[in-house]
Design an enzyme around this catalytic site. Structure first.
Site, PDB file in Angstrom:
ATOM      1  N   CYS A 113       0.810  -1.223   0.000  1.00 46.45           N
ATOM      2  CA  CYS A 113       0.000   0.000   0.000  1.00 46.45           C
ATOM      3  C   CYS A 113       0.842   1.271   0.000  1.00 46.45           C
ATOM      4  CB  CYS A 113      -0.945   0.009   1.194  1.00 46.45           C
ATOM      5  SG  CYS A 113      -2.021  -1.422   1.169  1.00 46.45           S
ATOM      6  N   HIS A 255      -3.833   6.970   2.285  1.00 45.34           N
ATOM      7  CA  HIS A 255      -4.110   5.648   1.736  1.00 45.34           C
ATOM      8  C   HIS A 255      -5.523   5.236   2.157  1.00 45.34           C
ATOM      9  CE1 HIS A 255      -3.879   1.586   0.503  1.00 45.34           C
ATOM     10  NE2 HIS A 255      -3.854   1.097   1.720  1.00 45.34           N
ATOM     11  N   ASN A 285     -10.042  -0.320  -1.389  1.00 45.84           N
ATOM     12  CA  ASN A 285      -8.584  -0.219  -1.249  1.00 45.84           C
ATOM     13  C   ASN A 285      -7.928  -0.801  -2.507  1.00 45.84           C
ATOM     14  OD1 ASN A 285      -5.907  -0.450  -0.578  1.00 45.84           O
ATOM     15  ND2 ASN A 285      -6.245  -1.476   1.378  1.00 45.84           N
TER      16      ASN A 285
HETATM   17  O1  UT7 Z   1      -4.184  -1.576   3.113  1.00 49.10           O
HETATM   18  C1  UT7 Z   1      -3.419  -2.555   3.733  1.00 49.10           C
HETATM   19  C2  UT7 Z   1      -3.456  -2.412   5.191  1.00 49.10           C
HETATM   20  N1  UT7 Z   1      -4.709  -2.916   5.679  1.00 49.10           N
HETATM   21  C3  UT7 Z   1      -5.404  -2.250   6.563  1.00 49.10           C
HETATM   22  O2  UT7 Z   1      -5.041  -1.168   6.978  1.00 49.10           O
HETATM   23  C4  UT7 Z   1      -6.638  -2.931   7.061  1.00 49.10           C
HETATM   24  C5  UT7 Z   1      -6.739  -2.799   8.550  1.00 49.10           C
HETATM   25  N2  UT7 Z   1      -7.856  -3.574   9.119  1.00 49.10           N
HETATM   26  C6  UT7 Z   1      -9.140  -3.237   8.926  1.00 49.10           C
HETATM   27  O3  UT7 Z   1      -9.465  -2.358   8.172  1.00 49.10           O
HETATM   28  C7  UT7 Z   1     -10.174  -3.951   9.770  1.00 49.10           C
HETATM   29  O4  UT7 Z   1      -9.518  -4.710  10.762  1.00 49.10           O
HETATM   30  C8  UT7 Z   1     -11.123  -4.879   8.959  1.00 49.10           C
HETATM   31  C9  UT7 Z   1     -12.055  -4.050   8.097  1.00 49.10           C
HETATM   32  C10 UT7 Z   1     -10.341  -5.858   8.118  1.00 49.10           C
HETATM   33  C11 UT7 Z   1     -12.001  -5.677   9.935  1.00 49.10           C
HETATM   34  O5  UT7 Z   1     -12.722  -4.767  10.761  1.00 49.10           O
HETATM   35  P1  UT7 Z   1     -12.686  -4.921  12.355  1.00 49.10           P
HETATM   36  O6  UT7 Z   1     -13.522  -3.862  12.899  1.00 49.10           O
HETATM   37  O7  UT7 Z   1     -11.241  -4.967  12.799  1.00 49.10           O
HETATM   38  O8  UT7 Z   1     -13.396  -6.292  12.552  1.00 49.10           O
HETATM   39  P2  UT7 Z   1     -12.874  -7.578  13.381  1.00 49.10           P
HETATM   40  O9  UT7 Z   1     -11.936  -8.372  12.542  1.00 49.10           O
HETATM   41  O10 UT7 Z   1     -12.437  -7.152  14.736  1.00 49.10           O
HETATM   42  O11 UT7 Z   1     -14.208  -8.363  13.548  1.00 49.10           O
HETATM   43  C12 UT7 Z   1     -15.312  -7.859  14.341  1.00 49.10           C
HETATM   44  C13 UT7 Z   1     -16.502  -8.767  14.162  1.00 49.10           C
HETATM   45  C14 UT7 Z   1     -16.167 -10.246  14.329  1.00 49.10           C
HETATM   46  O12 UT7 Z   1     -17.289 -10.898  14.894  1.00 49.10           O
HETATM   47  P3  UT7 Z   1     -17.358 -11.234  16.458  1.00 49.10           P
HETATM   48  O13 UT7 Z   1     -16.157 -12.077  16.717  1.00 49.10           O
HETATM   49  O14 UT7 Z   1     -17.296  -9.894  17.149  1.00 49.10           O
HETATM   50  O15 UT7 Z   1     -18.667 -11.926  16.602  1.00 49.10           O
HETATM   51  C15 UT7 Z   1     -15.972 -10.719  12.915  1.00 49.10           C
HETATM   52  O16 UT7 Z   1     -16.194 -12.093  12.781  1.00 49.10           O
HETATM   53  O17 UT7 Z   1     -17.009  -8.629  12.836  1.00 49.10           O
HETATM   54  C16 UT7 Z   1     -17.011  -9.906  12.186  1.00 49.10           C
HETATM   55  N3  UT7 Z   1     -16.700  -9.708  10.778  1.00 49.10           N
HETATM   56  C17 UT7 Z   1     -17.619  -9.441   9.860  1.00 49.10           C
HETATM   57  N4  UT7 Z   1     -18.965  -9.338   9.934  1.00 49.10           N
HETATM   58  C18 UT7 Z   1     -19.621  -9.040   8.805  1.00 49.10           C
HETATM   59  C19 UT7 Z   1     -15.485  -9.696  10.201  1.00 49.10           C
HETATM   60  N5  UT7 Z   1     -15.600  -9.430   8.885  1.00 49.10           N
HETATM   61  C20 UT7 Z   1     -16.922  -9.273   8.655  1.00 49.10           C
HETATM   62  C21 UT7 Z   1     -17.679  -8.992   7.503  1.00 49.10           C
HETATM   63  N6  UT7 Z   1     -19.014  -8.877   7.616  1.00 49.10           N
HETATM   64  N7  UT7 Z   1     -17.117  -8.801   6.289  1.00 49.10           N
END
Ligand code: UT7
Length: 330
Positions: A113, A255, A285
């Site tokens: 990125c 970014h 992204n």
């Molecule tokens: O560009 C390269 C660098 N990358 C980044 O900067 C990305 C950085 N990370 C992120 O943007 C975020 O971590 C994500 C968008 C990937 C994920 O968001 P989050 O708020 O960190 O979600 P999480 O992984 O902590 O998951 C929270 C909850 C979980 O459920 P429980 O365990 O709380 O019941 C996940 O299973 O959301 C659930 N979940 C989803 N639910 C619906 C994870 N992905 C999804 C989804 N739809 N797509």
């Protein structure tokens, strides 16, 4: 020492729009969750047997047409990408050939990125030494080629697209152009964000394909925690080094990984939301494509002398910030 300036922009986005609603049919997710947690509403997808070069060529062609330049005037082309057409030759070579950039040499730069940010800094050095006067930096990724559309952690975020900039020396001595940069990397971040197979360590095999190892692997939360600090710290550092306050900065070009990371960076810089370029809602992204796509979208609103901070964080980990003053416009 001549200062390097961005003097033209071009971009290319594929026609196919992949909406959150369509993703709801592929994985267990919802439009509301994606919007709230990432800010993405839709992204573009390049269909058919076409690689990153297809988009890169079109972005550069737009740039050349707008600037009234012939491809043969390009001296160096840096293609920033993690999704090259093939392992070799470099996608930069494919792009220069298709453009008819007969005098140019080129290479690919892989910094995920932060690829475009790194690429602009590398190019600026060739301008400042006086060695070259026309360098094109392309930021392009066909992320759909390495995304698992069964993995809801990654498929909701990424999209395809390309942007390109021309860098030239400040021959009129306006003082506008690239003023400063800070760049970082930390290879220990690999465990949180990588592609398991397809490289020389684990070449493609039936097992790697069966195990779905040719896709982006991301531990979202771990990357988020580092990104939110890294991008904000780099942006704050470049402001401090140059004696800038939030009131001095006209634009943040961040970014586009997650709207929450962008908001945190803007807040740390003391910027109001109207100074922040955001198009993650439309393109997601696009990895190396995000920064030049933002500049391209905002081109008509940029004025000579505008103080602009570019900031990124991504796989590697790689991160940093560039401070530049805009060189053209009304
Ligand atoms: O560009 C390269 C660098 N990358 C980044 O900067 C990305 C950085 N990370 C992120 O943007 C975020 O971590 C994500 C968008 C990937 C994920 O968001 P989050 O708020 O960190 O979600 P999480 O992984 O902590 O998951 C929270 C909850 C979980 O459920 P429980 O365990 O709380 O019941 C996940 O299973 O959301 C659930 N979940 C989803 N639910 C619906 C994870 N992905 C999804 C989804 N739809 N797509």
């Amino acid at each position: 020492m001549p200062r390097a300036q961005i003097t033209a922009l071009g971009h290319y986005l594929p026609d196919y729009v992949l909406t959150n609603q369509e993703l709801e049919q592929l994985v267990d997710t919802s439009d509301a969750w994606i919007r709230e947690r990432t800010g993405v509403c839709e992204r573009r997808i390049l269909t058919g047997e076409r690689g990153s070069s297809y988009m890169g060529v079109r972005a550069v062609q737009e740039l050349l047409a707008k600037k009234g330049l012939d491809a043969s005037e390009i001296e160096l082309l840096i293609c920033c990408t993690v999704t090259p057409d093939m392992v070799f030759p470099a996608t930069a070579n494919i792009i220069t050939d298709e453009l008819g950039a007969s005098r140019a040499w080129g290479f690919d730069l892989g910094a995920a990125c932060s690829g475009f940010l790194y690429g602009v800094c590398v190019a600026s050095q060739f301008i400042e030494t006086g060695r070259y006067s026309k360098i094109v930096v392309v930021g392009v990724d066909k992320m759909s080629s390495i995304i698992d559309y069964q993995d809801r952690n990654t498929c909701i975020i990424f999209g395809d697209g390309a942007g390109a900039v021309l860098l030239e020396p400040d021959t009129a001595n306006t003082g506008y152009g690239i003023q400063d940069f800070v760049l970082y990397s930390d290879g220990s971040g690999m465990k949180h964000l990588h592609m398991k197979s397809g490289g020389s360590r684990r070449p493609p095999s039936l097992d790697t394909v069966r195990n779905r190892e040719h896709y982006v692997y991301q531990e979202g939360q771990a990357v988020f925690k580092r990104a939110v600090v890294g991008m904000a710290e780099a942006a704050a550092e470049i402001m401090e080094r140059n004696g800038l306050t939030g009131a001095d900065v006209h634009w943040l070009v961040p970014h586009q990984a997650n709207l929450r990371i962008i908001d945190a960076t803007a807040q740390r810089m003391g910027l109001t939301p109207d100074k922040v370029m955001v198009n993650i809602d439309r393109y997601g992204n696009t990895t190396s494509g995000t920064l030049p796509l933002c500049l391209s979208d905002w081109e008509d609103r940029l004025r000579p002398g505008d103080r602009i901070v570019l900031a990124s964080f991504g796989g590697g980990f790689t991160w940093g910030a560039v401070y530049l003053t805009w060189a053209y416009g009304k």
